[in-house]
Design a protein around this motif. Sequence first.
Motif, PDB file in Angstrom:
ATOM      1  N   MET B   1       0.831  -1.187   0.000  1.00  0.00           N
ATOM      2  CA  MET B   1       0.000   0.000   0.000  1.00  0.00           C
ATOM      3  C   MET B   1       0.868   1.239   0.000  1.00  0.00           C
ATOM      4  SD  MET B   1      -3.459  -0.872   2.014  1.00  0.00           S
ATOM      5  CE  MET B   1      -2.498  -1.754   3.146  1.00  0.00           C
ATOM      6  N   SER B   2       0.823   1.976  -1.097  1.00  0.00           N
ATOM      7  CA  SER B   2       1.667   3.154  -1.220  1.00  0.00           C
ATOM      8  C   SER B   2       1.205   4.217  -0.254  1.00  0.00           C
ATOM      9  CB  SER B   2       1.581   3.662  -2.655  1.00  0.00           C
ATOM     10  OG  SER B   2       1.716   5.052  -2.681  1.00  0.00           O
ATOM     11  N   PRO B   3       2.101   4.792   0.465  1.00  0.00           N
ATOM     12  CA  PRO B   3       1.704   5.856   1.407  1.00  0.00           C
ATOM     13  C   PRO B   3       1.149   7.071   0.682  1.00  0.00           C
ATOM     14  CG  PRO B   3       4.097   5.571   1.378  1.00  0.00           C
ATOM     15  CD  PRO B   3       3.541   4.496   0.537  1.00  0.00           C
ATOM     16  N   ALA B   4       1.489   7.211  -0.595  1.00  0.00           N
ATOM     17  CA  ALA B   4       0.980   8.367  -1.323  1.00  0.00           C
ATOM     18  C   ALA B   4      -0.516   8.213  -1.589  1.00  0.00           C
ATOM     19  CB  ALA B   4       1.719   8.519  -2.638  1.00  0.00           C
ATOM     20  N   PHE B   5      -0.965   6.997  -1.797  1.00  0.00           N
ATOM     21  CA  PHE B   5      -2.378   6.795  -2.057  1.00  0.00           C
ATOM     22  C   PHE B   5      -2.867   5.622  -1.215  1.00  0.00           C
ATOM     23  CE2 PHE B   5      -5.739   8.518  -4.274  1.00  0.00           C
ATOM     24  CZ  PHE B   5      -6.632   7.514  -4.619  1.00  0.00           C
ATOM     25  N   PRO B   6      -3.104   5.875   0.044  1.00  0.00           N
ATOM     26  CA  PRO B   6      -3.410   4.771   0.951  1.00  0.00           C
ATOM     27  C   PRO B   6      -4.776   4.179   0.667  1.00  0.00           C
ATOM     28  CG  PRO B   6      -3.733   6.857   2.062  1.00  0.00           C
ATOM     29  CD  PRO B   6      -3.181   7.179   0.716  1.00  0.00           C
ATOM     30  N   LEU B   7      -4.900   2.889   0.890  1.00  0.00           N
ATOM     31  CA  LEU B   7      -6.180   2.242   0.745  1.00  0.00           C
ATOM     32  C   LEU B   7      -6.727   1.795   2.081  1.00  0.00           C
ATOM     33  CD1 LEU B   7      -5.436   0.138  -2.440  1.00  0.00           C
ATOM     34  CD2 LEU B   7      -6.871   2.166  -2.260  1.00  0.00           C
ATOM     35  N   ALA B   8      -5.931   1.986   3.128  1.00  0.00           N
ATOM     36  CA  ALA B   8      -6.378   1.604   4.456  1.00  0.00           C
ATOM     37  C   ALA B   8      -5.720   2.541   5.450  1.00  0.00           C
ATOM     38  CB  ALA B   8      -5.982   0.165   4.768  1.00  0.00           C
ATOM     39  N   PRO B   9      -6.354   2.716   6.590  1.00  0.00           N
ATOM     40  CA  PRO B   9      -5.700   3.542   7.607  1.00  0.00           C
ATOM     41  C   PRO B   9      -4.506   2.794   8.179  1.00  0.00           C
ATOM     42  CG  PRO B   9      -7.935   2.928   8.266  1.00  0.00           C
ATOM     43  CD  PRO B   9      -7.619   2.150   7.055  1.00  0.00           C
ATOM     44  N   GLU B  10      -3.727   3.500   8.960  1.00  0.00           N
ATOM     45  CA  GLU B  10      -2.594   2.825   9.601  1.00  0.00           C
ATOM     46  C   GLU B  10      -3.110   1.719  10.493  1.00  0.00           C
ATOM     47  OE1 GLU B  10      -0.489   6.813  10.809  1.00  0.00           O
ATOM     48  OE2 GLU B  10       0.789   5.057  11.109  1.00  0.00           O
ATOM     49  N   ARG B  11      -2.230   0.748  10.703  1.00  0.00           N
ATOM     50  CA  ARG B  11      -2.597  -0.305  11.655  1.00  0.00           C
ATOM     51  C   ARG B  11      -1.923   0.031  12.971  1.00  0.00           C
ATOM     52  NH1 ARG B  11      -1.043  -5.398   7.999  1.00  0.00           N
ATOM     53  NH2 ARG B  11      -2.547  -4.957   6.341  1.00  0.00           N
ATOM     54  N   ALA B  12      -2.672   0.524  13.896  1.00  0.00           N
ATOM     55  CA  ALA B  12      -2.041   0.999  15.130  1.00  0.00           C
ATOM     56  C   ALA B  12      -2.533   0.283  16.361  1.00  0.00           C
ATOM     57  CB  ALA B  12      -2.268   2.501  15.272  1.00  0.00           C
ATOM     58  N   SER B  13      -3.295  -0.777  16.197  1.00  0.00           N
ATOM     59  CA  SER B  13      -3.738  -1.506  17.386  1.00  0.00           C
ATOM     60  C   SER B  13      -3.469  -2.989  17.190  1.00  0.00           C
ATOM     61  CB  SER B  13      -5.226  -1.295  17.630  1.00  0.00           C
ATOM     62  OG  SER B  13      -5.985  -2.088  16.740  1.00  0.00           O
ATOM     63  N   SER B  14      -3.566  -3.731  18.289  1.00  0.00           N
ATOM     64  CA  SER B  14      -3.290  -5.160  18.224  1.00  0.00           C
ATOM     65  C   SER B  14      -4.315  -5.883  17.367  1.00  0.00           C
ATOM     66  CB  SER B  14      -3.286  -5.753  19.635  1.00  0.00           C
ATOM     67  OG  SER B  14      -4.534  -5.478  20.259  1.00  0.00           O
ATOM     68  N   VAL B  15      -5.501  -5.342  17.241  1.00  0.00           N
ATOM     69  CA  VAL B  15      -6.538  -6.048  16.503  1.00  0.00           C
ATOM     70  C   VAL B  15      -6.585  -5.617  15.031  1.00  0.00           C
ATOM     71  CG1 VAL B  15      -8.549  -4.524  16.727  1.00  0.00           C
ATOM     72  CG2 VAL B  15      -8.841  -6.973  16.972  1.00  0.00           C
ATOM     73  N   ALA B  16      -5.933  -4.486  14.716  1.00  0.00           N
ATOM     74  CA  ALA B  16      -6.008  -3.992  13.333  1.00  0.00           C
ATOM     75  C   ALA B  16      -5.492  -4.992  12.309  1.00  0.00           C
ATOM     76  CB  ALA B  16      -5.283  -2.656  13.210  1.00  0.00           C
ATOM     77  N   PRO B  17      -4.370  -5.653  12.555  1.00  0.00           N
ATOM     78  CA  PRO B  17      -3.924  -6.632  11.548  1.00  0.00           C
ATOM     79  C   PRO B  17      -4.919  -7.760  11.353  1.00  0.00           C
ATOM     80  CG  PRO B  17      -2.174  -6.149  13.118  1.00  0.00           C
ATOM     81  CD  PRO B  17      -3.413  -5.513  13.647  1.00  0.00           C
ATOM     82  N   GLU B  18      -5.610  -8.167  12.438  1.00  0.00           N
ATOM     83  CA  GLU B  18      -6.628  -9.221  12.296  1.00  0.00           C
ATOM     84  C   GLU B  18      -7.748  -8.765  11.381  1.00  0.00           C
ATOM     85  OE1 GLU B  18      -6.660 -10.289  16.941  1.00  0.00           O
ATOM     86  OE2 GLU B  18      -8.390 -11.013  15.813  1.00  0.00           O
ATOM     87  N   VAL B  19      -8.195  -7.542  11.625  1.00  0.00           N
ATOM     88  CA  VAL B  19      -9.297  -7.018  10.819  1.00  0.00           C
ATOM     89  C   VAL B  19      -8.877  -6.897   9.366  1.00  0.00           C
ATOM     90  CG1 VAL B  19     -10.786  -5.018  10.458  1.00  0.00           C
ATOM     91  CG2 VAL B  19     -10.345  -5.811  12.765  1.00  0.00           C
ATOM     92  N   ASP B  20      -7.662  -6.390   9.156  1.00  0.00           N
ATOM     93  CA  ASP B  20      -7.199  -6.238   7.778  1.00  0.00           C
ATOM     94  C   ASP B  20      -7.037  -7.582   7.089  1.00  0.00           C
ATOM     95  OD1 ASP B  20      -5.064  -3.252   8.014  1.00  0.00           O
ATOM     96  OD2 ASP B  20      -7.232  -3.561   8.127  1.00  0.00           O
TER      97      ASP B  20
END
Lengths: 236, 331, 541
Positions: B1-20
């Motif tokens: 995911m290019s930071p210039a054109f993101p398709l998802a918000p940052e993953r900043a929690s322990s559960v975010a990678p699971e959701v993604d």
Amino acid sequence: MAEIAAHGGETHHPALQHHFTSLEQQREASTLGMWVFIAQEILFFGGLFGAYTVYRTLYPEAFSAGSHHLSWKIGFFNTLVLIGSSLTMAMGVYSAAIGKKNRVVGFILATILLGGVFLGVKYFEYGEKIRPCLGDGSHAGCLVPGARFDAAALHLSGAEAGQVQIYYSLYFAMTGLHALHMIIGVPILLTIAWFAWRGRYSPEYHTPVELVGLYWHFVDIVWIFLFPLLYLIGHH
Amino acid sequence: MSPAFPLAPERASSVAPEVDALFLFILGVTGIVALGIWVVMLYFAIRYRRRSEDERPPVIHGSLALELTWTIIPLLLMGVMFVWGSKVFFHLSRPPDDAMTVSVVGKRWMWKLQHPTGQREVNELHVPVGRAVKLVITSEDTIHSFFVPAFRIKKDAVPGRYNLAWFQATKTGAYHLFCAEYCGTEHSKMIGRVVVMEPEEYQVWLAGGPAPESPVLQGEKLFTDLNCITCHRMDDAGRGPLLKGIFGRTVKLASGEEIVADAAYVRESILTPAAKVVAGYQPVMPAFQGQVNEEQVLALIAYIESLRTPTPSTPAPPAAARTQARGASTR
Amino acid sequence: MTSDRNTLPADHYLKHGWDLKSWLLTTDHKRIGLMYLVSITLMFAIGSLYAGLVRWNLLVPDGSHMSAEAYNKAFTGHGVVMVFFFLIPSIPATLGNFLIPLMIGAKDLAFPRINLLSWYIYIVGAALTMWALLTGGLETGWTFYTPYSTVFAESNVAVAAVGIFIAGFSSILTGLNFIVTIHKMRAPGLTWFRLPLFVWAHYATSIIQVLGTPVVAITILLVALERLFHFGFFDPNRGGDPILFQHLFWFYSHPAVYIMILPSMGVISEIVTCFSRKRIFGYTFIAMSSLAIAAIGFLVWAHHMFVSGMTVYSAMVFSALTYLVAVPSAIKTFNWTATLFRGSVQWDTPMIYVFCFIGLFLVGGLTGLFLGNLGLDVHLTDTYFIVAHFHYIMVGGAIMGYLGGLHFWWPKITGRNYIESWGKVSSLLVFVGFNLTFFPQFVLGYLGMPRRYHAYPEEFQILNVLSTAGATILGFGYIFPFSYLTHSLLRGKPAGDNPWGAKGLEWTTQSPPKTHNFDEVPVVTEEPYHYAAEHEDHARG
């Protein structure tokens, strides 16, 4: 006495509407239509019964207090009146089926009369709850939910004062909706009575009488549920 | 995911990678299905394009085998999605026992938060990275919704009840906080940030500013100021039930029902005490509805919770987690 | 009496009077269908204007194009008008009214006067609601969540609620009429499993209309009562429960989305078989899937409430049922595609809309799998992902089907052809414009942009600008059919009885049909869509 109309060589019953192919089809369609309408009415009242179930489960004491404050005797009287009106209505339908025009008119008028008694009693019941809320000054005895509601009249305060207002909201909404259905029913009954007087119905064709009867019985049945749920809580 | 054109918000929690991960799985499956059908549809449409008016296609009514195939396979795939999704949802709904509790009160149009040590924040939440944080969420007016995209969490703030959410931040930084339930004119201004800091920085931040009062201390003060102590004495001789140790215990009510004295029950007993009177006591407690606001209620709850016997106030007892499962409302 | 390709028939339903009385007092289902067509087109235009305002405001992140109040009224107006006054009536009240009696060999619906009453009720409801929207406006969102709508909103909530309440009865009566008509007025030989799938779709839709609408009616009435008399049903300060409102509201409003899509699916079935000149693949499965959608659709409502505070176990039940309701729609999609196999596929405008529908409904339906998923819905609910999802279904699906149906049956309704090349151009514009408008919104949603936001963080601007650009193209796309279809009324070439060579009783009548539809009651002996096979001789038309 069925009159047969002539249409370009074909003869058919004067009550047959032209988009139907036979009186039989018309009768079946009308009857199914009324049943579908009643199904819709059940869902319409159903929302209120659903809300009632939820809130009564949450606030049993408040509902009990509110119900206690209603006069079950008046409610019972009204129940008998309405059942009586269903009886006269059923007799009216039967009379149409056997072709007794005068009895049809008589029984429908009796139904209207009993319905009128019911509504009159309701007017009185509502009046004693609503009148204290009007005007300025003390609103003691006001039972319309809102700023002027007099919870002290039911010996309630605090949380239950709010909860019993929900009970009364449902009381007015459910009985009010029911009464509205009766009020709408009266001119319909009058129309049917008028047509009956004019000889429009016969043993072969009296579907409108049957269907209005169906509607009236439904309105009666709704009340048969409303009465215990609203008036008889906590009366063991 | 290019930071210039993101398709998802940052993953900043322990559960975010699971959701993604779950998202990518479903995206993959549905992407293949969609692509497959588009390709087949267009292929048929072109391959069998009418070339002469005399064409007479064959009579084909259907195929039971095909119907069963394309019913059962989707059902199986959806079964996987359902199970996986439920697992993630469970995870999102069960805060760890050692989570620190932050109270959140939504009000048109701001978020009011309070740390367990007493610091208050408006529209911002500072938290240490790597620590589980449990949010007790309510509203003072309309329904709002507490939404932090970077953590993949969201929970409605409903007036009259407490909803729970939790997260454990895994990356320092500042992340969007949005209100996600329409609440009137300035709904889109009811936004802020969650600021995740290194633990040491968080301690510094906590210590900075005037020494705040922990909710427990605030609650204790209110308890005295509002004269609760008159009936709820610290011995057993008061006209009201002994509150020491009551939080999290099962109590028997006058109606015969048994109920857990969790946050929702305590709140209800403060605001509308006649609703659920403890067995053996008279319904004489005055109602405090209108006299205390939501934050004061939360402080009183914190104080009462702290009266649990010997150990000092430990956040997040199991009973409080049940607040979400209970509450005087329908599901 | 047939009509040849050069002139319109001498006698048809549009010839029996042109004065106001002949229209306003008509009981002819065809005329009533046309009156609905005019009414809902007007409402669509109004709803589109609101949409234009919304998208114009979202061009800039700071919301400086209009005040927050104005924006909130714009998106509410868009939702209320589009849902209650366009999508819900659309196909049933226009095409359904016009075609169902023709398709089953009847002279009219079972209750023609109730049909007219239905239209009047719709007009009264629409007028009242528009009056509320234009004088003071409504800013609760079309979902009227409490306690915002009952206690905090400062707008014409009660009046709008009553207007919508009234319009609901129009929907109920239409559904009632269709159910009785389909049960009781089929021509001899027309058994249930010989019915066109358009009729099956409307039958299922009508069941939902009759059973679901009353619940939202009573709910919206309670909201109005609470606004006017402060009853306190949904006010937590007085013991009320705001979540109860959501349950009652969504109990109807979820099945309502099936009211909006099922008729469109019926249209797709009709077009795909005609323009493949081939029997539909899996007729029984498609017919039964409509009923399955109606039934299961009543059981999934709380998937709109996963983050409201429900228990995990309740949420799991609704999530499982939500996955289940996806299956019948999938079955339909596979069957339509399979119908093309070895068909004789004609790429005329109605069929182009079928391709668009299948392609776009697929996206809408599949994104429903994301949203029915508990773990994902927490992140995605109340964001633009939801907005994109339902627009793919409602606009990419339902409206494409509606346009396809309008084009397919236009020759039958008006007796005239439209200009085919314009049809193709418009469909392309609509397809491109639609995707440009709504696909970026999936990305916006996953990125976290909440819905109903007047202003938003700057990083979301590019996607919003793309979306607004798409909406502009889409708007032009819709103006074209309006223009060339209207033009065809005056200048279109007479179409003849059956310009498409379709099967179905409606195509056995002249175009336009006579007022009483059929001179003789037709007798049905064939299965539906009995296109001639390879080895059979065929008679044209």
